[in-house]
Design a protein around this motif. Structure first.
Motif, PDB file in Angstrom:
ATOM      1  N   PHE A   1     -32.943 -18.558  85.694  1.00 47.76           N
ATOM      2  CA  PHE A   1     -32.131 -17.420  85.271  1.00 47.76           C
ATOM      3  C   PHE A   1     -32.346 -16.187  86.137  1.00 47.76           C
ATOM      4  O   PHE A   1     -31.368 -15.603  86.625  1.00 47.76           O
ATOM      5  N   PRO A   2     -33.582 -15.746  86.386  1.00 51.60           N
ATOM      6  CA  PRO A   2     -33.717 -14.639  87.336  1.00 51.60           C
ATOM      7  C   PRO A   2     -33.283 -15.022  88.743  1.00 51.60           C
ATOM      8  O   PRO A   2     -32.806 -14.165  89.508  1.00 51.60           O
ATOM      9  N   GLN A   3     -33.400 -16.298  89.099  1.00 53.96           N
ATOM     10  CA  GLN A   3     -32.957 -16.726  90.427  1.00 53.96           C
ATOM     11  C   GLN A   3     -31.440 -16.703  90.567  1.00 53.96           C
ATOM     12  O   GLN A   3     -30.912 -16.601  91.679  1.00 53.96           O
ATOM     13  N   LEU A   4     -30.717 -16.814  89.454  1.00 55.57           N
ATOM     14  CA  LEU A   4     -29.257 -16.709  89.501  1.00 55.57           C
ATOM     15  C   LEU A   4     -28.794 -15.254  89.634  1.00 55.57           C
ATOM     16  O   LEU A   4     -27.652 -14.999  90.008  1.00 55.57           O
TER      17      LEU A   4
ATOM     18  N   SER B   1     -36.497 -16.022  71.027  1.00 56.53           N
ATOM     19  CA  SER B   1     -37.206 -15.163  71.972  1.00 56.53           C
ATOM     20  C   SER B   1     -37.005 -15.656  73.406  1.00 56.53           C
ATOM     21  O   SER B   1     -36.885 -14.867  74.337  1.00 56.53           O
ATOM     22  N   LEU B   2     -36.959 -16.982  73.603  1.00 56.00           N
ATOM     23  CA  LEU B   2     -36.746 -17.529  74.939  1.00 56.00           C
ATOM     24  C   LEU B   2     -35.353 -17.197  75.457  1.00 56.00           C
ATOM     25  O   LEU B   2     -35.174 -16.897  76.639  1.00 56.00           O
ATOM     26  N   ARG B   3     -34.351 -17.247  74.592  1.00 53.84           N
ATOM     27  CA  ARG B   3     -33.002 -16.849  75.004  1.00 53.84           C
ATOM     28  C   ARG B   3     -32.985 -15.384  75.429  1.00 53.84           C
ATOM     29  O   ARG B   3     -32.369 -15.017  76.428  1.00 53.84           O
ATOM     30  N   ARG B   4     -33.653 -14.543  74.638  1.00 46.81           N
ATOM     31  CA  ARG B   4     -33.674 -13.113  74.936  1.00 46.81           C
ATOM     32  C   ARG B   4     -34.344 -12.854  76.285  1.00 46.81           C
ATOM     33  O   ARG B   4     -33.884 -12.037  77.086  1.00 46.81           O
ATOM     34  N   VAL B   5     -35.437 -13.555  76.551  1.00 45.87           N
ATOM     35  CA  VAL B   5     -36.139 -13.400  77.824  1.00 45.87           C
ATOM     36  C   VAL B   5     -35.272 -13.874  78.983  1.00 45.87           C
ATOM     37  O   VAL B   5     -35.208 -13.226  80.029  1.00 45.87           O
ATOM     38  N   ALA B   6     -34.599 -15.026  78.807  1.00 50.47           N
ATOM     39  CA  ALA B   6     -33.738 -15.551  79.864  1.00 50.47           C
ATOM     40  C   ALA B   6     -32.630 -14.562  80.204  1.00 50.47           C
ATOM     41  O   ALA B   6     -32.348 -14.293  81.377  1.00 50.47           O
ATOM     42  N   VAL B   7     -32.004 -14.002  79.171  1.00 50.97           N
ATOM     43  CA  VAL B   7     -30.926 -13.036  79.395  1.00 50.97           C
ATOM     44  C   VAL B   7     -31.456 -11.773  80.061  1.00 50.97           C
ATOM     45  O   VAL B   7     -30.845 -11.246  80.998  1.00 50.97           O
ATOM     46  N   ALA B   8     -32.615 -11.280  79.607  1.00 51.89           N
ATOM     47  CA  ALA B   8     -33.172 -10.048  80.161  1.00 51.89           C
ATOM     48  C   ALA B   8     -33.552 -10.212  81.626  1.00 51.89           C
ATOM     49  O   ALA B   8     -33.294  -9.335  82.456  1.00 51.89           O
ATOM     50  N   SER B   9     -34.165 -11.342  81.958  1.00 52.02           N
ATOM     51  CA  SER B   9     -34.564 -11.561  83.354  1.00 52.02           C
ATOM     52  C   SER B   9     -33.342 -11.746  84.241  1.00 52.02           C
ATOM     53  O   SER B   9     -33.303 -11.258  85.379  1.00 52.02           O
ATOM     54  N   PHE B  10     -32.321 -12.418  83.720  1.00 54.02           N
ATOM     55  CA  PHE B  10     -31.088 -12.633  84.484  1.00 54.02           C
ATOM     56  C   PHE B  10     -30.335 -11.320  84.728  1.00 54.02           C
ATOM     57  O   PHE B  10     -29.963 -10.999  85.862  1.00 54.02           O
ATOM     58  N   ILE B  11     -30.111 -10.553  83.667  1.00 57.51           N
ATOM     59  CA  ILE B  11     -29.346  -9.311  83.800  1.00 57.51           C
ATOM     60  C   ILE B  11     -30.068  -8.318  84.707  1.00 57.51           C
ATOM     61  O   ILE B  11     -29.451  -7.654  85.546  1.00 57.51           O
ATOM     62  N   GLY B  12     -31.383  -8.227  84.560  1.00 59.13           N
ATOM     63  CA  GLY B  12     -32.132  -7.291  85.386  1.00 59.13           C
ATOM     64  C   GLY B  12     -32.020  -7.594  86.864  1.00 59.13           C
ATOM     65  O   GLY B  12     -31.738  -6.705  87.678  1.00 59.13           O
ATOM     66  N   THR B  13     -32.238  -8.856  87.246  1.00 56.98           N
ATOM     67  CA  THR B  13     -32.151  -9.194  88.668  1.00 56.98           C
ATOM     68  C   THR B  13     -30.712  -9.099  89.174  1.00 56.98           C
ATOM     69  O   THR B  13     -30.484  -8.707  90.318  1.00 56.98           O
TER      70      THR B  13
ATOM     71  N   PHE C   1     -31.078  -1.124  78.248  1.00 55.57           N
ATOM     72  CA  PHE C   1     -30.840  -1.538  76.863  1.00 55.57           C
ATOM     73  C   PHE C   1     -31.367  -2.943  76.618  1.00 55.57           C
ATOM     74  O   PHE C   1     -31.994  -3.225  75.590  1.00 55.57           O
ATOM     75  N   VAL C   2     -31.143  -3.832  77.574  1.00 53.93           N
ATOM     76  CA  VAL C   2     -31.575  -5.223  77.421  1.00 53.93           C
ATOM     77  C   VAL C   2     -33.086  -5.352  77.555  1.00 53.93           C
ATOM     78  O   VAL C   2     -33.759  -6.013  76.756  1.00 53.93           O
ATOM     79  N   ARG C   3     -33.658  -4.695  78.550  1.00 56.78           N
ATOM     80  CA  ARG C   3     -35.079  -4.883  78.844  1.00 56.78           C
ATOM     81  C   ARG C   3     -35.994  -4.239  77.818  1.00 56.78           C
ATOM     82  O   ARG C   3     -37.110  -4.692  77.614  1.00 56.78           O
ATOM     83  N   LEU C   4     -35.546  -3.186  77.192  1.00 63.70           N
ATOM     84  CA  LEU C   4     -36.394  -2.523  76.208  1.00 63.70           C
ATOM     85  C   LEU C   4     -36.549  -3.351  74.936  1.00 63.70           C
ATOM     86  O   LEU C   4     -37.391  -3.032  74.092  1.00 63.70           O
ATOM     87  N   LYS C   5     -35.750  -4.413  74.797  1.00 68.48           N
ATOM     88  CA  LYS C   5     -35.810  -5.243  73.595  1.00 68.48           C
ATOM     89  C   LYS C   5     -36.753  -6.435  73.715  1.00 68.48           C
ATOM     90  O   LYS C   5     -36.959  -7.160  72.748  1.00 68.48           O
TER      91      LYS C   5
ATOM     92  N   LEU D   1     -41.885 -13.577  86.499  1.00 65.47           N
ATOM     93  CA  LEU D   1     -43.008 -13.768  85.582  1.00 65.47           C
ATOM     94  C   LEU D   1     -42.570 -13.656  84.130  1.00 65.47           C
ATOM     95  O   LEU D   1     -43.088 -14.349  83.253  1.00 65.47           O
ATOM     96  N   LEU D   2     -41.621 -12.787  83.871  1.00 63.18           N
ATOM     97  CA  LEU D   2     -41.091 -12.652  82.521  1.00 63.18           C
ATOM     98  C   LEU D   2     -40.563 -13.999  82.026  1.00 63.18           C
ATOM     99  O   LEU D   2     -40.808 -14.404  80.882  1.00 63.18           O
ATOM    100  N   ALA D   3     -39.842 -14.703  82.888  1.00 68.51           N
ATOM    101  CA  ALA D   3     -39.290 -16.004  82.513  1.00 68.51           C
ATOM    102  C   ALA D   3     -40.360 -17.095  82.494  1.00 68.51           C
ATOM    103  O   ALA D   3     -40.486 -17.859  81.531  1.00 68.51           O
TER     104      ALA D   3
END
Length: 443
Positions: free
Chosen positions: A172-175, A26-38, A221-225, A155-157
């Motif tokens: 991750f969101p900062q990147l 779940s932490l990997r999924r959150v990291a990827v979602a926050s990164f891709i979104g930003t 697609f990423v964020r809805l998961k 906050l998600l991360a």
């Protein structure tokens, strides 16, 4: 990514802020979602800045002289920064009352579609005065969307992460801005290199905007998961959500709000001076080719990513405040050498000038992903962190290209460097007054 799932201790990966959300998967999924979104949202935001520096002045303000056309182009660019605090209030309100996830989906849609429509907007030659007016409207909507993005992604991360690794996950969101800027600059460089000047100015510059249609689909697609953050879920279960989060921030956290915004000024000032303004200055005043400057900006972006990752991940051990102060101190010095290096017109020294400025920005910006959320309680965290972040953007990002253009025209390029150093001093003083936060409990 190895640190995310292989080096975390068993305790950290099974007992995060809420037990069922602490698994490495779940932490990997959150990291990827926050990164891709930003990354997507900042790509959308940055392509406008690049276009404003290169082509929007002629496409939408052809009746003005070159200096005033550039100022008009940068003014439409600044409109989004004025809208971002409004976006923070709107999205922060619902993010603190309804949840982080659903609000992030809406912000992504708003930002992406308004960006794509810029690529479809006819220029002044077709619509006359309506062209720049509609451009301003779309830019304003862009700003509202981005105003709600960063706080939710951070906050998600942070709210999913184990306490001892909040800086790591907030990295991750900062990147995202580094990758978004690299993608935006890279596609403009490819188009500039492959098209002649007439084709680039006629239709080529629209392609990066139209790509936003595709990127929005990927982001959704990423964020809805992903699931709601466990820290906020506890607030909802206890029925403790704030009724008017922004008002609660102003009443109870006004000091953190203003000082946090002040701390962000130098990050924004460095970025938009070193990218948007320097791109316009180097191609228009120094006569460096557009292709060369875009390529050098790509190199400089690597320095931004390095500074962001280094400072964010180190902040779990060294402390957020200490690293932010170090970045501000470096920026005070670098502001004084930025334009002397740039004015040499040497590609190596220009790359050093831009890269050094963005590295300083990354050192400040990286730890802010965890630092600003940690300054505020869960009930108002979305509103507080977003407002602080975006008010800093108004003071440091919206006006930087405008002030730099005027300063250079009146006093020469060295005055712009002094302006950058002054912003760094302001941020340093603000962060000096704030406390360290890495040991704080989020709940």
């Amino acid at each position: 990514m190895r640190l995310v799932h292989s080096e975390a201790t068993a305790e950290e990966t099974t007992a995060g802020p809420a037990g069922d959300e602490g698994s490495s998967e779940s932490l990997r999924r959150v990291a990827v979602a926050s990164f891709i979104g930003t990354a997507i949202e900042f790509y959308d935001f940055y392509i406008y800045g690049t276009a404003a520096a290169l082509v929007l002045n002629q496409a939408f303000f052809p009746t003005l002289d070159p200096v005033n056309a550039t100022l008009a182009s940068f003014s439409t660019y600044a409109v989004a920064f004025a809208a971002r605090p409004l976006g923070s209030i709107v999205f922060g309100h619902f993010g603190d009352r309804v949840g982080r996830k659903s609000v992030l989906v809406v912000s992504l849609l708003l930002m992406g579609l308004s960006t794509a429509f810029v690529g479809l907007l006819p220029g002044y030659a077709t619509l006359g005065i309506w062209a720049p007016l509609l451009l301003i409207l779309l830019r304003f909507v862009q700003g509202i969307g981005l105003g709600g993005e960063w706080g939710g992604a951070a906050l998600l991360a942070v709210e999913h992460a184990p306490k001892k690794r909040r800086g790591l996950y907030a990295a991750f969101p900062q990147l995202g801005p580094s990758v978004g800027f690299f993608a935006a600059t890279g596609i403009f460089w490819l188009l500039s290199a492959s098209l002649d000047d007439a084709a680039f100015r006629s239709w080529g510059w629209r392609i990066p905007f139209l790509l936003s249609f595709l990127l929005v689909a990927v982001g959704l697609f990423v964020r809805l998961k992903i699931s709601e953050t466990p820290v906020f879920a506890k607030v909802m279960d206890a029925q403790e959500a704030s009724k008017v989060p922004t008002l609660d921030v102003i009443r109870g956290h006004w000091r953190e709000l203003l000082l946090g915004a002040g701390g962000m000024i130098v990050a924004y000032g460095l970025f938009y001076t070193a990218t948007t303004y320097c791109l316009s200055y180097a191609t228009g005043t120094l006569g460096i080719s557009r292709n060369t400057m875009l390529a050098l900006s790509l190199v400089a972006c690597l320095f931004l990513a390095a500074g962001t990752w280094l400072a964010a991940t180190r902040s779990d051990g060294a402390g957020r405040r200490k690293l932010i102060l170090a970045g501000c101190g470096l920026a005070v010095v670098w502001g004084l050498v930025l334009f002397p290096l740039l004015d040499t017109e040497s590609p190596v020294l220009v790359a050093l000038a831009l890269g050094g400025a963005l590295f300083c920005m990354g050192v400040v910006y990286g730890p802010m992903g965890a630092y600003l959320p940690e300054l505020f309680g869960t009930r108002v965290r979305y509103s507080g962190a977003s407002l602080a972040y975006n008010l800093g953007g108004v003071l440091g990002g919206a006006v930087s290209p405008l002030i730099a253009t005027r300063l250079q025209a009146a006093f020469g390029s060295s005055s712009v460097g002094w302006y950058v150093s002054a912003m760094a001093v302001v941020s340093l003083l603000c962060v000096l007054v704030l406390p360290e936060t890495r040991e704080r409990e989020l709940a």
